[in-house]
Write an enzyme that holds these catalytic residues in place. Structure first.
Site, PDB file in Angstrom:
ATOM      1  N   ARG A  81      19.243  78.683   5.478  1.00 28.56           N
ATOM      2  CA  ARG A  81      17.843  78.680   5.930  1.00 28.56           C
ATOM      3  C   ARG A  81      16.907  79.008   4.770  1.00 28.56           C
ATOM      4  O   ARG A  81      15.705  78.749   4.837  1.00 28.56           O
ATOM      5  CB  ARG A  81      17.640  79.695   7.065  1.00 28.56           C
ATOM      6  CG  ARG A  81      18.338  79.362   8.357  1.00 28.56           C
ATOM      7  CD  ARG A  81      17.806  78.094   8.987  1.00 28.56           C
ATOM      8  NE  ARG A  81      16.382  78.161   9.299  1.00 28.56           N
ATOM      9  CZ  ARG A  81      15.855  78.752  10.376  1.00 28.56           C
ATOM     10  NH1 ARG A  81      16.655  79.282  11.273  1.00 28.56           N
ATOM     11  NH2 ARG A  81      14.549  78.788  10.576  1.00 28.56           N
ATOM     12  N   GLN A 136      28.522  73.124  -0.260  1.00 29.45           N
ATOM     13  CA  GLN A 136      29.379  73.779   0.735  1.00 29.45           C
ATOM     14  C   GLN A 136      30.583  72.905   1.037  1.00 29.45           C
ATOM     15  O   GLN A 136      30.464  71.679   1.158  1.00 29.45           O
ATOM     16  CB  GLN A 136      28.573  74.014   2.023  1.00 29.45           C
ATOM     17  CG  GLN A 136      29.361  74.730   3.105  1.00 29.45           C
ATOM     18  CD  GLN A 136      28.488  75.238   4.236  1.00 29.45           C
ATOM     19  OE1 GLN A 136      27.339  74.815   4.369  1.00 29.45           O
ATOM     20  NE2 GLN A 136      29.007  76.141   5.042  1.00 29.45           N
ATOM     21  N   SER A 165      33.111  70.793   2.854  1.00 35.19           N
ATOM     22  CA  SER A 165      32.848  69.932   4.004  1.00 35.19           C
ATOM     23  C   SER A 165      33.990  70.001   5.005  1.00 35.19           C
ATOM     24  O   SER A 165      35.159  69.877   4.631  1.00 35.19           O
ATOM     25  CB  SER A 165      32.685  68.495   3.507  1.00 35.19           C
ATOM     26  OG  SER A 165      32.752  67.598   4.584  1.00 35.19           O
ATOM     27  N   ARG A 211      34.210  67.693   7.043  1.00 38.06           N
ATOM     28  CA  ARG A 211      34.419  66.263   7.278  1.00 38.06           C
ATOM     29  C   ARG A 211      35.467  65.712   6.301  1.00 38.06           C
ATOM     30  O   ARG A 211      36.295  64.883   6.657  1.00 38.06           O
ATOM     31  CB  ARG A 211      33.077  65.553   7.078  1.00 38.06           C
ATOM     32  CG  ARG A 211      33.119  64.121   7.453  1.00 38.06           C
ATOM     33  CD  ARG A 211      31.712  63.535   7.485  1.00 38.06           C
ATOM     34  NE  ARG A 211      31.801  62.147   7.852  1.00 38.06           N
ATOM     35  CZ  ARG A 211      31.337  61.147   7.124  1.00 38.06           C
ATOM     36  NH1 ARG A 211      30.686  61.387   6.002  1.00 38.06           N
ATOM     37  NH2 ARG A 211      31.487  59.902   7.529  1.00 38.06           N
ATOM     38  N   ARG A 255      36.259  68.433  14.059  1.00 38.41           N
ATOM     39  CA  ARG A 255      35.579  69.689  13.668  1.00 38.41           C
ATOM     40  C   ARG A 255      34.638  70.210  14.749  1.00 38.41           C
ATOM     41  O   ARG A 255      34.221  71.363  14.701  1.00 38.41           O
ATOM     42  CB  ARG A 255      34.825  69.504  12.351  1.00 38.41           C
ATOM     43  CG  ARG A 255      33.643  68.572  12.459  1.00 38.41           C
ATOM     44  CD  ARG A 255      32.885  68.471  11.157  1.00 38.41           C
ATOM     45  NE  ARG A 255      32.006  67.310  11.168  1.00 38.41           N
ATOM     46  CZ  ARG A 255      31.120  67.039  10.238  1.00 38.41           C
ATOM     47  NH1 ARG A 255      31.016  67.823   9.192  1.00 38.41           N
ATOM     48  NH2 ARG A 255      30.358  65.972  10.307  1.00 38.41           N
ATOM     49  N   ASN A 283      16.924  81.235  -8.063  1.00 43.88           N
ATOM     50  CA  ASN A 283      16.224  81.858  -9.182  1.00 43.88           C
ATOM     51  C   ASN A 283      15.957  83.316  -8.811  1.00 43.88           C
ATOM     52  O   ASN A 283      16.099  83.723  -7.646  1.00 43.88           O
ATOM     53  CB  ASN A 283      14.979  81.058  -9.596  1.00 43.88           C
ATOM     54  CG  ASN A 283      13.891  81.043  -8.538  1.00 43.88           C
ATOM     55  OD1 ASN A 283      13.564  82.073  -7.958  1.00 43.88           O
ATOM     56  ND2 ASN A 283      13.336  79.856  -8.295  1.00 43.88           N
ATOM     57  N   ALA A 284      15.567  84.114  -9.801  1.00 44.58           N
ATOM     58  CA  ALA A 284      15.469  85.561  -9.569  1.00 44.58           C
ATOM     59  C   ALA A 284      14.424  85.893  -8.506  1.00 44.58           C
ATOM     60  O   ALA A 284      14.604  86.831  -7.727  1.00 44.58           O
ATOM     61  CB  ALA A 284      15.132  86.276 -10.880  1.00 44.58           C
ATOM     62  N   HIS A 329      13.801  87.876  -2.894  1.00 41.65           N
ATOM     63  CA  HIS A 329      13.342  87.677  -1.508  1.00 41.65           C
ATOM     64  C   HIS A 329      14.532  87.695  -0.540  1.00 41.65           C
ATOM     65  O   HIS A 329      14.496  88.350   0.508  1.00 41.65           O
ATOM     66  CB  HIS A 329      12.590  86.343  -1.408  1.00 41.65           C
ATOM     67  CG  HIS A 329      12.250  85.960   0.001  1.00 41.65           C
ATOM     68  ND1 HIS A 329      11.293  86.625   0.740  1.00 41.65           N
ATOM     69  CD2 HIS A 329      12.767  85.001   0.819  1.00 41.65           C
ATOM     70  CE1 HIS A 329      11.230  86.077   1.958  1.00 41.65           C
ATOM     71  NE2 HIS A 329      12.118  85.103   2.022  1.00 41.65           N
ATOM     72  N   ARG A 355      17.706  90.097   3.685  1.00 46.14           N
ATOM     73  CA  ARG A 355      19.093  90.065   4.174  1.00 46.14           C
ATOM     74  C   ARG A 355      19.873  91.349   3.914  1.00 46.14           C
ATOM     75  O   ARG A 355      20.968  91.512   4.448  1.00 46.14           O
ATOM     76  CB  ARG A 355      19.836  88.860   3.568  1.00 46.14           C
ATOM     77  CG  ARG A 355      19.230  87.511   3.937  1.00 46.14           C
ATOM     78  CD  ARG A 355      19.259  87.233   5.414  1.00 46.14           C
ATOM     79  NE  ARG A 355      18.751  85.901   5.743  1.00 46.14           N
ATOM     80  CZ  ARG A 355      18.721  85.383   6.962  1.00 46.14           C
ATOM     81  NH1 ARG A 355      19.174  86.075   7.983  1.00 46.14           N
ATOM     82  NH2 ARG A 355      18.235  84.176   7.177  1.00 46.14           N
TER      83      ARG A 355
END
Ligand code: FAD
Length: 243
Positions: free
Chosen positions: A84, A92, A94, A96, A155, A171-172, A177, A182
């Site tokens: 998100r 990532q 897969s 599939r 799946r 990036n930093a 953020h 999180r």
């Protein structure tokens, strides 16, 4: 079918991230040429300057340093939350292209939430994962047993607990953020553990950028209002001492 545990590796980061950030920031306020600026910056310790930059909320120079993490042993439920964050790059594994049949690959791996273990339901949970594996094997076979045509539909049976692997570049500025929202106690336990480990590793290569990093309450009042966990003192101490 093995249980997966979180594993995070900082694969790459911008060499001398604080130096390049200082160059970018000083360029904004200096008449010097790039070569002169480079010489001036290289000869100084940038710790104070990086601190001033964050105090002034001049955050855009932080975008010149990037951090790439390899992450495995997280659930699909966790990766869904990570992706998100739009100002990052992801690759990532897969479901599939990568089959999860028990015969060929040992089956899908999965994450067991500690809360399920705590209530004594871990064995029960693993039994359910085994049942899902049997369904997956049956369906993959019915779909031809090979390649993305079989895996892309089989799946649909896999649970949120299924393990995934992901490479993340931030990036930093975005990483700070991500850490802020999180690492907060209000974030879900798995993404919180991941974000805290990313912070721990980033801090080792870039101690000044991440010196005061942590959830919102580390640098001021808790931003969560009525939803506050009320544990700000404990959280502040934990993140100040994170190493
Ligand atoms: C505790 C918690 C609970 C959550 N619960 C839910 C939920 O129930 N349902 C749900 O859908 N999501 C939920 N989320 C996800 C949340 O809504 C965000 O999608 C996620 O945290 C990414 O945050 P972001 O948009 O700030 O970050 P990023 O995408 O990383 O962006 C960073 C910053 O860039 C700026 N930015 C990026 N893109 C834009 C844009 N298009 N326009 C303007 N500014 C932009 C914003 O300032 C943003 O904060 C939850 C998140 C947390 C931490």
């Amino acid at each position: 079918m093995p249980e997966s545990k979180l594993h995070v590796v900082l694969l790459r980061s911008t060499p001398d991230p604080e130096e390049v950030i200082a160059q970018a920031a000083k360029l904004c306020y200096s008449p010097a040429s790039i070569d002169d600026l480079k010489k001036q910056i290289e000869s100084k310790n940038q710790a104070n300057f990086i601190g001033k930059l964050t105090d002034m909320r001049h955050h855009s120079p932080l975008e010149h340093a990037t951090f790439t993490f390899g992450v495995e042993g997280i659930s699909r439920s966790c990766s869904h939350q990570i992706v998100r964050h739009r100002l990052a790059s992801y690759s990532q594994q897969s479901q599939r292209y990568v089959g999860q049949q028990s015969g060929k690959t040992g089956g899908f791996h999965f994450v067991v939430p500690p809360g399920i273990d705590k209530i004594g339901k871990k064995t029960w949970f693993i039994e359910k994962m085994n049942i899902i594996q049997q369904w997956y094997d049956e369906l993959t076979e019915a779909l031809g047993n090979e390649g993305e045509r079989a895996f892309e539909d089989a799946r649909f049976l896999l649970p949120n607990a299924a393990e995934t692997k992901i490479i993340i570049t931030m990036n930093a500025r975005e990483l700070l953020h991500f850490i802020q929202v999180r690492c907060c106690n209000r974030a879900q336990w798995e993404v919180r553990e991941l974000a805290t480990e990313m912070l721990r590793q980033a801090k080792q290569v870039s101690p000044h950028i991440f010196k005061d990093a942590g959830p919102g309450c580390v640098n001021g009042a808790c931003p969560e209002g009525k939803m506050t966990c009320g544990e700000m003192n404990e959280v502040r101490t934990r993140f100040k001492n994170l190493s």
